[in-house]
Enzyme design. Sequence first.
Site, PDB file in Angstrom:
ATOM      1  N   ASN A 107       0.797  -1.236   0.000  1.00  0.00           N
ATOM      2  CA  ASN A 107       0.000   0.000   0.000  1.00  0.00           C
ATOM      3  C   ASN A 107       0.827   1.283   0.000  1.00  0.00           C
ATOM      4  O   ASN A 107       0.308   2.344  -0.342  1.00  0.00           O
ATOM      5  CB  ASN A 107      -0.953  -0.003   1.192  1.00  0.00           C
ATOM      6  CG  ASN A 107      -2.079  -1.005   0.982  1.00  0.00           C
ATOM      7  OD1 ASN A 107      -2.480  -1.245  -0.148  1.00  0.00           O
ATOM      8  ND2 ASN A 107      -2.559  -1.602   2.044  1.00  0.00           N
ATOM      9  N   ASP A 161     -11.270   3.346  16.661  1.00  0.00           N
ATOM     10  CA  ASP A 161     -10.779   2.791  17.932  1.00  0.00           C
ATOM     11  C   ASP A 161     -11.397   3.548  19.110  1.00  0.00           C
ATOM     12  O   ASP A 161     -11.791   2.957  20.111  1.00  0.00           O
ATOM     13  CB  ASP A 161      -9.253   2.887  17.975  1.00  0.00           C
ATOM     14  CG  ASP A 161      -8.630   2.322  16.715  1.00  0.00           C
ATOM     15  OD1 ASP A 161      -8.662   1.101  16.539  1.00  0.00           O
ATOM     16  OD2 ASP A 161      -8.167   3.123  15.871  1.00  0.00           O
ATOM     17  N   HIS A 189      -2.989   2.582  14.967  1.00  0.00           N
ATOM     18  CA  HIS A 189      -4.229   1.831  14.707  1.00  0.00           C
ATOM     19  C   HIS A 189      -3.827   0.377  14.450  1.00  0.00           C
ATOM     20  O   HIS A 189      -3.789  -0.099  13.317  1.00  0.00           O
ATOM     21  CB  HIS A 189      -4.962   2.422  13.493  1.00  0.00           C
ATOM     22  CG  HIS A 189      -6.152   1.597  13.080  1.00  0.00           C
ATOM     23  ND1 HIS A 189      -7.267   1.449  13.861  1.00  0.00           N
ATOM     24  CD2 HIS A 189      -6.387   0.870  11.970  1.00  0.00           C
ATOM     25  CE1 HIS A 189      -8.133   0.664  13.247  1.00  0.00           C
ATOM     26  NE2 HIS A 189      -7.625   0.297  12.096  1.00  0.00           N
TER      27      HIS A 189
HETATM   28  P1  NAD Z   1     -12.328  -3.060  -0.260  1.00  0.00           P
HETATM   29  O1  NAD Z   1     -11.375  -4.110  -0.735  1.00  0.00           O
HETATM   30  O2  NAD Z   1     -13.780  -3.381  -0.193  1.00  0.00           O
HETATM   31  O3  NAD Z   1     -12.177  -1.781  -1.170  1.00  0.00           O
HETATM   32  C1  NAD Z   1     -10.947  -1.246  -1.459  1.00  0.00           C
HETATM   33  C2  NAD Z   1     -11.106  -0.480  -2.748  1.00  0.00           C
HETATM   34  O4  NAD Z   1      -9.901   0.216  -2.976  1.00  0.00           O
HETATM   35  C3  NAD Z   1     -11.353  -1.394  -3.964  1.00  0.00           C
HETATM   36  O5  NAD Z   1     -12.442  -0.883  -4.725  1.00  0.00           O
HETATM   37  C4  NAD Z   1     -10.036  -1.285  -4.724  1.00  0.00           C
HETATM   38  O6  NAD Z   1     -10.201  -1.433  -6.134  1.00  0.00           O
HETATM   39  C5  NAD Z   1      -9.619   0.132  -4.337  1.00  0.00           C
HETATM   40  N1  NAD Z   1      -8.229   0.449  -4.581  1.00  0.00           N
HETATM   41  C6  NAD Z   1      -7.147  -0.369  -4.512  1.00  0.00           C
HETATM   42  N2  NAD Z   1      -6.045   0.294  -4.884  1.00  0.00           N
HETATM   43  C7  NAD Z   1      -6.432   1.557  -5.169  1.00  0.00           C
HETATM   44  C8  NAD Z   1      -5.752   2.706  -5.623  1.00  0.00           C
HETATM   45  N3  NAD Z   1      -4.437   2.687  -5.871  1.00  0.00           N
HETATM   46  N4  NAD Z   1      -6.462   3.839  -5.832  1.00  0.00           N
HETATM   47  C9  NAD Z   1      -7.777   3.875  -5.612  1.00  0.00           C
HETATM   48  N5  NAD Z   1      -8.493   2.806  -5.208  1.00  0.00           N
HETATM   49  C10 NAD Z   1      -7.817   1.657  -4.986  1.00  0.00           C
HETATM   50  O7  NAD Z   1     -11.771  -2.557   1.147  1.00  0.00           O
HETATM   51  P2  NAD Z   1     -12.537  -1.763   2.293  1.00  0.00           P
HETATM   52  O8  NAD Z   1     -13.228  -2.748   3.163  1.00  0.00           O
HETATM   53  O9  NAD Z   1     -13.300  -0.652   1.698  1.00  0.00           O
HETATM   54  O10 NAD Z   1     -11.274  -1.239   3.134  1.00  0.00           O
HETATM   55  C11 NAD Z   1     -10.409  -0.259   2.599  1.00  0.00           C
HETATM   56  C12 NAD Z   1      -9.206  -0.057   3.511  1.00  0.00           C
HETATM   57  O11 NAD Z   1      -9.618   0.459   4.770  1.00  0.00           O
HETATM   58  C13 NAD Z   1      -8.412  -1.307   3.833  1.00  0.00           C
HETATM   59  O12 NAD Z   1      -7.041  -0.992   3.828  1.00  0.00           O
HETATM   60  C14 NAD Z   1      -8.831  -1.639   5.257  1.00  0.00           C
HETATM   61  O13 NAD Z   1      -7.868  -2.404   5.940  1.00  0.00           O
HETATM   62  C15 NAD Z   1      -8.945  -0.258   5.812  1.00  0.00           C
HETATM   63  N6  NAD Z   1      -9.698  -0.091   7.056  1.00  0.00           N
HETATM   64  C16 NAD Z   1      -9.243   0.845   7.936  1.00  0.00           C
HETATM   65  C17 NAD Z   1      -9.939   1.081   9.111  1.00  0.00           C
HETATM   66  C18 NAD Z   1      -9.453   2.120  10.088  1.00  0.00           C
HETATM   67  O14 NAD Z   1     -10.061   2.263  11.160  1.00  0.00           O
HETATM   68  N7  NAD Z   1      -8.394   2.862   9.828  1.00  0.00           N
HETATM   69  C19 NAD Z   1     -11.091   0.342   9.395  1.00  0.00           C
HETATM   70  C20 NAD Z   1     -11.536  -0.592   8.472  1.00  0.00           C
HETATM   71  C21 NAD Z   1     -10.829  -0.812   7.288  1.00  0.00           C
HETATM   72  C1  LMR Z   2     -10.327  -2.327  11.695  1.00  0.00           C
HETATM   73  O1  LMR Z   2      -9.799  -1.880  12.698  1.00  0.00           O
HETATM   74  O2  LMR Z   2     -11.474  -2.809  11.678  1.00  0.00           O
HETATM   75  C2  LMR Z   2      -9.568  -2.290  10.395  1.00  0.00           C
HETATM   76  O3  LMR Z   2      -8.385  -1.589  10.533  1.00  0.00           O
HETATM   77  C3  LMR Z   2      -9.423  -3.612   9.796  1.00  0.00           C
HETATM   78  C4  LMR Z   2      -8.250  -4.358  10.364  1.00  0.00           C
HETATM   79  O4  LMR Z   2      -7.449  -4.808   9.557  1.00  0.00           O
HETATM   80  O5  LMR Z   2      -8.135  -4.478  11.578  1.00  0.00           O
END
Ligand code: NAD
Ligand code: LMR
Length: 330
Positions: A107, A161, A189
Amino acid sequence: MNTNTPVTVTVTGAAGKIAYSLLFWLASGLVFGPGTPVRLRLLDIPSAVVAAEGVAMEIEDCALPLVDSIEITDDVTEAFDGANAAFLVGARPRGKGMERADLLTANGAIFREQGRAINDHAADDIRVVVVGNPANTNAYIAHRHAPDVPAGRFTALMRLDHNRALSQLATRLGARVSELDGVVVWGNHSATQFPDVTYLTRGGEPVTAGLDPEWLADTFIPRVAGRGAEIIAVRGSSSAASAAGAAVDQMRDWVRGTSGESWTTVALPSGGEYGTVTGVVTGLPCRSRGGEWEVVEGLEISDFQRARIDASVAELVSERDAVRALGLAD
Ligand code: NAD
Ligand code: LMR
């Protein structure tokens, strides 16, 4: 009546699970308010653009009065051109058994490119919430590639969180979430994060002394820190609506302000507050005033807190060093 100037909002990963909640809430006015139209910019990779078009069709079908326009693109420059707000969601999510460190390489390059595009093309008031994991270090990478944007405009999502901690505490205390204040989640996180109840109040009164220390150490902290993994195990995929809701909370409070003396948790590039390492993107207690995050000052830190904060910040430093070694940031 929608009298305000429209805001341009970029959402990356627009065809993904989080965006499927986030986009509709943005379009409904939950973040920028009921008088502010939104220009939505949906960015995804070429193979997902058609699916993003499908999401845009659904937004159209809601006939939401605040939607000024919807543009879909796989071009990073176009996506951030003139953006006032950006949710960097698009990334590869963590699967079962994967740690966040595994995601750094996959990423990091995405956030380097997006940081550069934000630097060169976004509006002067750009505010960024990084959601894609590893969120803190992705925010660090984007920030390091945007030297013309003030550091405090790059945040990572730790509101989820924070919300998880509030909810667990409300259940334990038989309280409503709205009665509680003073929670902070320090650090990363990740599993090393430190959900801290030292300053917790209920209805303005301290309540921490009434919480069983064993419950705090053995149940509360690991439950909150491990909630992402718990959701993945139970639900079969990572949290989506709760993550989108937390991203909404974070940007709304940033733009429209936090209430009174209340604070929340925001991960932003550290200025060295509370002994954290300058530059790394760490969870800190923050209030939003005049459209800017301000770190709450003057909290006393015990030896127990010190050790927990330092352990999580050490992980952020090691992630920073890893991305430096990979040539993804300086
Ligand atoms: P998902 O797989 O459903 O969707 C991800 C999307 O990103 C897909 O449509 C994919 O094609 C797109 N993508 C990939 N590379 C890309 C790029 N270079 N430019 C633009 N789009 C791109 O995933 P999701 O469930 O929507 O989760 C997304 C992210 O959020 C993941 O990294 C997940 O771990 C993270 N997340 C973070 C938290 C937090 O609290 N910080 C919580 C939940 C999920
Ligand atoms: C979450 O906290 O739900 C996301 O960051 C997903 C994960 O990988 O823990």
